[in-house]
Enzyme design. Structure first.
Site, PDB file in Angstrom:
ATOM      1  N   ALA A 314     -12.702  37.213  15.811  1.00 30.54           N
ATOM      2  CA  ALA A 314     -13.834  37.949  15.026  1.00 30.54           C
ATOM      3  C   ALA A 314     -14.738  38.930  15.868  1.00 30.54           C
ATOM      4  CB  ALA A 314     -14.397  37.021  14.087  1.00 30.54           C
ATOM      5  N   HIS A 348     -20.330  31.619  13.575  1.00 30.94           N
ATOM      6  CA  HIS A 348     -20.616  31.851  14.778  1.00 30.94           C
ATOM      7  C   HIS A 348     -20.873  33.706  14.794  1.00 30.94           C
ATOM      8  CE1 HIS A 348     -19.716  32.590  19.224  1.00 30.94           C
ATOM      9  NE2 HIS A 348     -19.426  33.618  18.716  1.00 30.94           N
ATOM     10  N   GLU A 349     -20.251  34.228  13.788  1.00 26.74           N
ATOM     11  CA  GLU A 349     -20.470  35.699  13.745  1.00 26.74           C
ATOM     12  C   GLU A 349     -21.663  36.027  12.908  1.00 26.74           C
ATOM     13  OE1 GLU A 349     -18.724  37.393  15.563  1.00 26.74           O
ATOM     14  OE2 GLU A 349     -17.134  35.947  15.926  1.00 26.74           O
TER      15      GLU A 349
END
Ligand SMILES: [Zn+2]
Length: 546
Positions: A314, A348-349
């Protein structure tokens, strides 16, 4: 060495003794001496900035006007870059790769100075030679070009899915230059105004909401978008095609945000029905992150984009996060592990929207400020937002795994000098992600969660929509937490490779109080050629019984 009662990083048990500590010699590590650059073959070659561009000419704003028709082999663009010129020049270095430039000029004070554009290095360093000198002050660089859609899942690339063509992007680290000419370095963080002309029945997504669309010739529509917040080139993104766009419930205002944020999930045609799960599970992550940072989600909308062919897992493009589509297309038959993977990757993103997007590293040698932080913060957020999913030990598991690489003679340090474009990719590894995250967790444990959080919040406040390096971060952490001693200790884990091995020895001398001696050395596998030296300032807790 730091002594702290509450730390749980490393507990050395001195059974049966009333412990006291003998400090072992510890000093701050030294940075390795910088190697001198080898002389290049020619004067011309030597002058090419294959690492960072100079600072004589710096962008202040981009106008990107692109025409993207995924049915074709090439796309085209007209780019206007407002710049500041520090001292008069006839040459401007910038980035551009595989671009066919039709016209280039610098416009200053109403005067148009024609320029020749040459790509002079395979990593995409380009040179504008001006027909006359540009003065110091404001100017505009104007470049008209076209380029092929990339075929290696980087830059602006084409995907054919179900016989339909789409265009997607992946710009980090140095692939924005495949899509448009510019100053493709994280330190150059400025607003972008984007327009995209595309076939009339296709959807266009970029970092900001669309403001209007107008016909632009037979079968084409020109889409205008809100100006972005200041962004580096690597965080710009596009998606064009017959996309399914599914509106989620807007993220409602929170204690730190006075407005709702539009939320959408996007996939290629026919796959929109499988986006309900991710739309329903995004809000808890955003709200957990906002609570931690005390800073609102920084962008005007949030799109989660499922890309059929995607090289990474991602990518945290500001307001337009792209994912390998398997991570987003979830339905009733999807396995639990896939749902868990989505939550982890999305956390995380989303953490990157603050670490990386809102505050961006000045250069790639501080990519740990993105990736170590997003790994650490993403895990913290997902463990809190979804406590039933067992993420509490993810940082520890990652730390134990990466020690196998960190003990080797070839191990790199977390903060590694990056001297050329070739070195950048090497910094995206387990040392940056897992070791960096574990070191953050260790110092969080040493300072205490609240004190550490005050340091992070201080950092976000000081550098919101700006850029920062390791020294800026350590200053923020020291000031926010009220623990200036943490800087030197933290640096001892950033500027040298390796895993310290701490050995505790109980000393019993007749007539004297019992003591514990602690010694450290670099842990090395048997037969390793790794240097034995290395000193770290390690948070240690000693507990005594009796
Ligand atoms: Zn990341």
């Amino acid at each position: 060495m730091q002594l702290q009662e509450k730390t749980n990083v490393l507990r050395l048990l001195a059974g049966g003794l009333l412990a006291c500590l003998i400090a072992v010699g510890v000093s701050a590590c030294e940075k390795p001496a910088e190697k001198k650059a080898q002389p290049r073959a020619s004067q011309e070659e030597e002058a090419i900035p294959t690492g960072q561009l100079g600072r004589n000419v710096a962008p202040v704003h981009y106008d990107l006007d692109l025409t993207i028709d995924p049915r074709k082999a090439r796309f085209s663009g007209h780019v206007t870059i407002a710049v500041n010129i520090a001292s008069p020049t006839r040459r401007i270095w910038l980035h551009g790769r595989h671009l066919t430039v039709h016209e280039a000029a610098v416009v200053q004070n109403g005067r148009r100075i024609p320029a020749s554009y040459d790509e002079v290095h395979p990593t995409g360093v380009a040179r504008l030679d001006l027909a006359a000198e540009a003065a110091a002050g404001s100017a505009r660089i104007e470049i008209t070009y076209d380029a092929p859609f990339n075929e290696a899942l980087e830059g602006l690339y084409k995907v054919v899915d179900g016989a339909e063509p789409y265009a997607f992007t992946q710009f980090e680290a140095t692939s924005a230059r495949l899509a448009f000419p510019g100053f493709d370095e994280p330190a150059f963080k400025v607003p972008f105004t984007i327009t995209v002309t595309a076939p009339e029945d296709m959807t266009v997504i970029t970092n900001t909401p669309e403001t209007r669309a107008q016909p632009a010739g037979p079968g084409l529509v020109r889409h205008h978008f809100q100006e972005t917040k200041p962004l580096p080139t690597y965080l710009i993104a596009f998606a064009v095609g017959h996309l399914d766009v599914v509106e989620g419930k807007p993220l409602p205002p929170t204690a730190v945000r006075d407005h709702a944020v539009p939320l959408r999930a996007i996939a290629t045609r026919g796959k929109g029905a499988r986006l309900a799960y991710v739309l329903a599970h995004t809000r808890p992550l955003v709200e957990t992150l906002e609570r931690y940072f005390g800073v609102a989600y920084p962008y005007a909308k949030l799109d989660l984009i499922a890309v059929p062919d995607f090289a990474a897992g991602a990518m945290e493009n500001a307001g337009a996060i792209t994912f390998r589509e398997q991570l987003l297309l979830i339905d009733d038959n999807s396995p639990y592990q896939l749902k868990r993977a989505f939550k982890s990757v999305a956390a995380h993103e989303l953490a990157h929207q603050w670490f990386g997007d809102l505050v961006t590293p000045k250069w790639w040698d501080d990519i740990w400020l993105n990736e170590s932080f997003a790994t650490w913060m993403g895990n913290k957020a997902v463990a809190r937002a979804f406590p039933q999913d067992g993420f509490e030990n993810a940082i520890l598991n990652g730390a134990l795994r990466v020690m196998a690489a960190d003990e080797l003679a070839s191990a790199r340090q977390i903060r590694q000098p990056i001297r050329s474009n070739h070195d950048i990719a090497t910094a995206f590894d387990g040392i940056t992600y897992q070791k960096g995250a574990a070191v953050l967790a260790m110092f969080e444990s040493y300072l205490g969660e609240e004190a550490f959080r005050r340091g992070i919040q201080e950092h976000m406040k000081r550098f919101a929509h700006g850029v920062a390096d390791v020294h800026d971060f350590l200053d923020s952490l020291a000031a926010g937490s009220g623990h200036p001693e943490v800087k030197e200790a933290f640096a001892s884990f950033l500027f040298q490779p390796g895993v310290p091995l701490v050995v505790a020895e109980r000393l019993c001398k007749a007539g004297a109080a019992p003591e514990v001696a602690l010694a450290q050395r670099r842990f090395r596998p048997i037969g390793s050629q790794a240097p034995a030296k290395g000193l770290w300032q390690i948070p240690v807790c000693v507990r005594a019984k009796g």
